[in-house]
Design a protein around this motif. Structure first.
Motif, PDB file in Angstrom:
ATOM      1  N   PRO A  88     -44.750  99.941  44.683  1.00  0.00           N
ATOM      2  CA  PRO A  88     -45.276 101.186  44.121  1.00  0.00           C
ATOM      3  C   PRO A  88     -44.155 102.056  43.579  1.00  0.00           C
ATOM      4  O   PRO A  88     -43.086 102.175  44.179  1.00  0.00           O
ATOM      5  CB  PRO A  88     -45.967 101.846  45.323  1.00  0.00           C
ATOM      6  CG  PRO A  88     -46.260 100.716  46.263  1.00  0.00           C
ATOM      7  CD  PRO A  88     -45.141  99.733  46.078  1.00  0.00           C
ATOM      8  N   GLU A  89     -44.389 102.653  42.428  1.00  0.00           N
ATOM      9  CA  GLU A  89     -43.414 103.541  41.830  1.00  0.00           C
ATOM     10  C   GLU A  89     -43.845 104.977  42.025  1.00  0.00           C
ATOM     11  O   GLU A  89     -45.031 105.274  42.181  1.00  0.00           O
ATOM     12  CB  GLU A  89     -43.282 103.261  40.327  1.00  0.00           C
ATOM     13  CG  GLU A  89     -42.792 101.863  40.022  1.00  0.00           C
ATOM     14  CD  GLU A  89     -42.662 101.658  38.526  1.00  0.00           C
ATOM     15  OE1 GLU A  89     -42.144 102.564  37.852  1.00  0.00           O
ATOM     16  OE2 GLU A  89     -43.073 100.603  38.034  1.00  0.00           O
ATOM     17  N   LYS A  90     -42.887 105.865  42.027  1.00  0.00           N
ATOM     18  CA  LYS A  90     -43.204 107.278  42.120  1.00  0.00           C
ATOM     19  C   LYS A  90     -43.951 107.696  40.867  1.00  0.00           C
ATOM     20  O   LYS A  90     -43.497 107.447  39.746  1.00  0.00           O
ATOM     21  CB  LYS A  90     -41.906 108.091  42.231  1.00  0.00           C
ATOM     22  CG  LYS A  90     -42.155 109.573  42.429  1.00  0.00           C
ATOM     23  CD  LYS A  90     -40.839 110.318  42.606  1.00  0.00           C
ATOM     24  CE  LYS A  90     -41.080 111.817  42.790  1.00  0.00           C
ATOM     25  NZ  LYS A  90     -39.820 112.555  42.951  1.00  0.00           N
ATOM     26  N   PRO A  91     -45.131 108.299  41.012  1.00  0.00           N
ATOM     27  CA  PRO A  91     -45.909 108.679  39.836  1.00  0.00           C
ATOM     28  C   PRO A  91     -45.154 109.657  38.953  1.00  0.00           C
ATOM     29  O   PRO A  91     -44.345 110.464  39.422  1.00  0.00           O
ATOM     30  CB  PRO A  91     -47.169 109.332  40.433  1.00  0.00           C
ATOM     31  CG  PRO A  91     -47.223 108.852  41.852  1.00  0.00           C
ATOM     32  CD  PRO A  91     -45.798 108.662  42.263  1.00  0.00           C
ATOM     33  N   ALA A  92     -45.425 109.578  37.646  1.00  0.00           N
ATOM     34  CA  ALA A  92     -44.836 110.545  36.730  1.00  0.00           C
ATOM     35  C   ALA A  92     -45.389 111.927  37.038  1.00  0.00           C
ATOM     36  O   ALA A  92     -46.530 112.068  37.498  1.00  0.00           O
ATOM     37  CB  ALA A  92     -45.172 110.170  35.287  1.00  0.00           C
ATOM     38  N   PRO A  93     -44.594 112.988  36.851  1.00  0.00           N
ATOM     39  CA  PRO A  93     -45.087 114.340  37.109  1.00  0.00           C
ATOM     40  C   PRO A  93     -46.361 114.600  36.314  1.00  0.00           C
ATOM     41  O   PRO A  93     -46.456 114.265  35.142  1.00  0.00           O
ATOM     42  CB  PRO A  93     -43.927 115.227  36.622  1.00  0.00           C
ATOM     43  CG  PRO A  93     -42.722 114.336  36.671  1.00  0.00           C
ATOM     44  CD  PRO A  93     -43.221 112.972  36.364  1.00  0.00           C
ATOM     45  N   ARG A  94     -47.351 115.187  36.958  1.00  0.00           N
ATOM     46  CA  ARG A  94     -48.637 115.448  36.312  1.00  0.00           C
ATOM     47  C   ARG A  94     -48.534 116.655  35.399  1.00  0.00           C
ATOM     48  O   ARG A  94     -48.107 117.730  35.801  1.00  0.00           O
ATOM     49  CB  ARG A  94     -49.723 115.693  37.370  1.00  0.00           C
ATOM     50  CG  ARG A  94     -51.097 115.969  36.788  1.00  0.00           C
ATOM     51  CD  ARG A  94     -51.621 114.715  36.110  1.00  0.00           C
ATOM     52  NE  ARG A  94     -52.948 114.924  35.590  1.00  0.00           N
ATOM     53  CZ  ARG A  94     -53.216 115.292  34.335  1.00  0.00           C
ATOM     54  NH1 ARG A  94     -52.230 115.484  33.483  1.00  0.00           N
ATOM     55  NH2 ARG A  94     -54.449 115.440  33.938  1.00  0.00           N
ATOM     56  N   ALA A  95     -48.895 116.460  34.150  1.00  0.00           N
ATOM     57  CA  ALA A  95     -48.906 117.578  33.215  1.00  0.00           C
ATOM     58  C   ALA A  95     -50.061 118.504  33.557  1.00  0.00           C
ATOM     59  O   ALA A  95     -51.097 118.083  34.080  1.00  0.00           O
ATOM     60  CB  ALA A  95     -49.061 117.056  31.790  1.00  0.00           C
ATOM     61  N   ALA A  96     -49.896 119.773  33.262  1.00  0.00           N
ATOM     62  CA  ALA A  96     -50.953 120.742  33.531  1.00  0.00           C
ATOM     63  C   ALA A  96     -52.198 120.383  32.739  1.00  0.00           C
ATOM     64  O   ALA A  96     -53.322 120.500  33.222  1.00  0.00           O
ATOM     65  CB  ALA A  96     -50.472 122.147  33.199  1.00  0.00           C
ATOM     66  N   GLN A  97     -52.020 119.966  31.521  1.00  0.00           N
ATOM     67  CA  GLN A  97     -53.131 119.525  30.679  1.00  0.00           C
ATOM     68  C   GLN A  97     -52.559 118.799  29.481  1.00  0.00           C
ATOM     69  O   GLN A  97     -51.386 118.931  29.161  1.00  0.00           O
ATOM     70  CB  GLN A  97     -53.965 120.719  30.219  1.00  0.00           C
ATOM     71  CG  GLN A  97     -53.195 121.723  29.368  1.00  0.00           C
ATOM     72  CD  GLN A  97     -54.070 122.899  28.942  1.00  0.00           C
ATOM     73  OE1 GLN A  97     -55.153 123.100  29.459  1.00  0.00           O
ATOM     74  NE2 GLN A  97     -53.589 123.673  27.999  1.00  0.00           N
ATOM     75  N   VAL A  98     -53.409 118.000  28.835  1.00  0.00           N
ATOM     76  CA  VAL A  98     -52.970 117.306  27.637  1.00  0.00           C
ATOM     77  C   VAL A  98     -52.766 118.337  26.535  1.00  0.00           C
ATOM     78  O   VAL A  98     -53.639 119.170  26.270  1.00  0.00           O
ATOM     79  CB  VAL A  98     -54.011 116.265  27.208  1.00  0.00           C
ATOM     80  CG1 VAL A  98     -53.598 115.605  25.903  1.00  0.00           C
ATOM     81  CG2 VAL A  98     -54.197 115.215  28.301  1.00  0.00           C
ATOM     82  N   ASP A  99     -51.611 118.290  25.907  1.00  0.00           N
ATOM     83  CA  ASP A  99     -51.263 119.251  24.864  1.00  0.00           C
ATOM     84  C   ASP A  99     -51.774 118.742  23.518  1.00  0.00           C
ATOM     85  O   ASP A  99     -51.111 117.954  22.852  1.00  0.00           O
ATOM     86  CB  ASP A  99     -49.742 119.440  24.822  1.00  0.00           C
ATOM     87  CG  ASP A  99     -49.293 120.438  23.761  1.00  0.00           C
ATOM     88  OD1 ASP A  99     -50.165 121.080  23.130  1.00  0.00           O
ATOM     89  OD2 ASP A  99     -48.071 120.582  23.558  1.00  0.00           O
ATOM     90  N   VAL A 100     -52.964 119.185  23.138  1.00  0.00           N
ATOM     91  CA  VAL A 100     -53.514 118.856  21.825  1.00  0.00           C
ATOM     92  C   VAL A 100     -53.195 120.024  20.900  1.00  0.00           C
ATOM     93  O   VAL A 100     -53.752 121.109  21.065  1.00  0.00           O
ATOM     94  CB  VAL A 100     -55.036 118.615  21.881  1.00  0.00           C
ATOM     95  CG1 VAL A 100     -55.565 118.281  20.490  1.00  0.00           C
ATOM     96  CG2 VAL A 100     -55.363 117.493  22.862  1.00  0.00           C
TER      97      VAL A 100
END
Length: 375
Positions: A12-24
């Protein structure tokens, strides 16, 4: 070891930091899906069922149809060269040849049930030769890659993915195709990109490779494209607005599948769309992804050259799409350049291009960009 087994066996890899929201970005219509093959779950879904005209992403289906029930080694040398160019450099002539020889829209009709696609449709009946008008969605694109990685014969998987890993920066039509996934993440990645409706891609293609796209590329815009859309029927993809798409896999063991489709306001410059898609892609939660170090900075001007050294005497590597945002790794003093009323001897190193550009064309008020280290 196969790609699939490698992905399964990896710790298992450390998950990528979660973005607050998708930047559209404002004015952009997007369809996004990110699938983590290790957990079997989606980490992002935004309008993932929305139909978009595929542009060159449909070349994945064209290649898979060609290789259905055959091995890459069964192809003639000519056809194999065409597939290589179509997948690595998005060659339109190759795609048009396969489209014409293998039944046109029937290619899509065959691939939909084979892969269990739900949002994919052949081009409108009024424009059957426009393979780029095939409708695709982000979630169907994930299905395409999942088939390729997990179900396709090993020889087909390795051949097609090997080509996608060798994506050339300049496509054969002179467009810089290393946007989105290719700009947002470090290798390993493999990509198949798509673009349609732009007047200039701002890339210096290798000698003899730049070619104008044939009608089958689906790059028609304006009123004529809108008229085609009205007759599209099940294919409800917008054929008018400029389109820019990034699809592929990211991370060790091809951990994540990423598909981001975007439509931009009419008249949007390629560099602006390139930048907006880059910002959207960088905002995604992509497990297993490694992000490049550096500072993203806007540019201005057109025909800006990247060179092997910090001098105009050095060999040019390529040109930048006008107004594109670039990743600057460091900066150093070099030849003084004059672009009246500006004079500057600082040059920026762009690690993703492996070359230098004069700081004059960076959107920064100072000759030496604040916060960027010296090389």
């Amino acid at each position: 070891m196969s790609t699939t087994s490698a992905a399964t066996a990896a710790p298992p890899e450390k998950p990528a930091p979660r973005a607050a929201q998708v930047d559209v970005p404002a004015g952009v219509t997007a369809g996004v899906a990110v699938f983590d093959r290790q957990t079997g779950t989606f980490t992002e879904q935004v309008n993932s069922a929305g139909q978009f005209r595929s542009a060159s992403v449909v070349k994945l289906l064209i290649a898979l149809d060609l290789l259905w029930n055959r091995q890459p080694g069964d192809l003639s040398a000519t056809d194999r060269a065409r597939v290589d160019a179509m997948l690595r450099s998005s060659d339109d002539n190759a795609a048009s040849t396969f489209w014409a020889n293998n039944g046109g829209g029937a290619i899509i009709d065959r691939m939909v049930p084979r892969l269990g696609l739900t949002d994919t449709a052949r081009p409108p009946a009024s424009h059957p030769g426009f393979w780029g008008y095939t409708a695709l969605s982000a979630r169907d694109t994930v299905k395409i890659y999942r088939y390729l990685l997990d179900s396709a014969p090993a020889s087909v998987r390795d051949y097609m993915m090997g080509n996608l890993r060798q994506s050339t920066r300049c496509a054969t039509d002179g467009y810089d195709q290393h946007f989105g996934i290719a700009g947002a993440f470090n290798r390993p990645w493999a990509v198949k990109q798509g673009w349609s409706g732009f007047s200039s891609g701002g890339c210096t293609a290798p000698a003899g490779l730049a070619a104008k796209a044939p009608a089958g590329a689906g790059k028609q815009t304006g009123a004529a494209a809108a008229a085609v859309r009205s007759a599209a029927g099940i294919n409800a993809a917008d054929l008018s607005r400029p389109a820019l798409h990034t699809t592929g896999v990211v991370g060790s063991g091809d951990r994540s599948i990423v598909a981001a489709y975007t439509l931009h306001p009419s008249g949007t410059a390629y560099g602006k769309a390139y930048t907006d898609l880059g910002r959207l892609t960088r905002s995604l939660n992509v497990p297993g992804a490694s992000r490049p170090a550096g500072t993203w900075i806007g540019t201005w001007g057109s025909g800006v050259r990247l060179r092997t050294q910090a001098t105009t005497a050095a060999s040019p590597l390529t040109t930048l799409p006008a107004g594109v945002e670039v990743l600057v790794g460091c900066q150093k003093r070099g030849q003084q350049v004059s672009v009246p009323p500006y004079l500057n001897d600082w040059w920026a190193y762009l690690p993703q291009y492996g070359g230098y550009m004069t700081n004059i064309y960076l959107s920064s008020p100072d000759n030496q960009v604040p916060g960027v280290p010296v090389c």
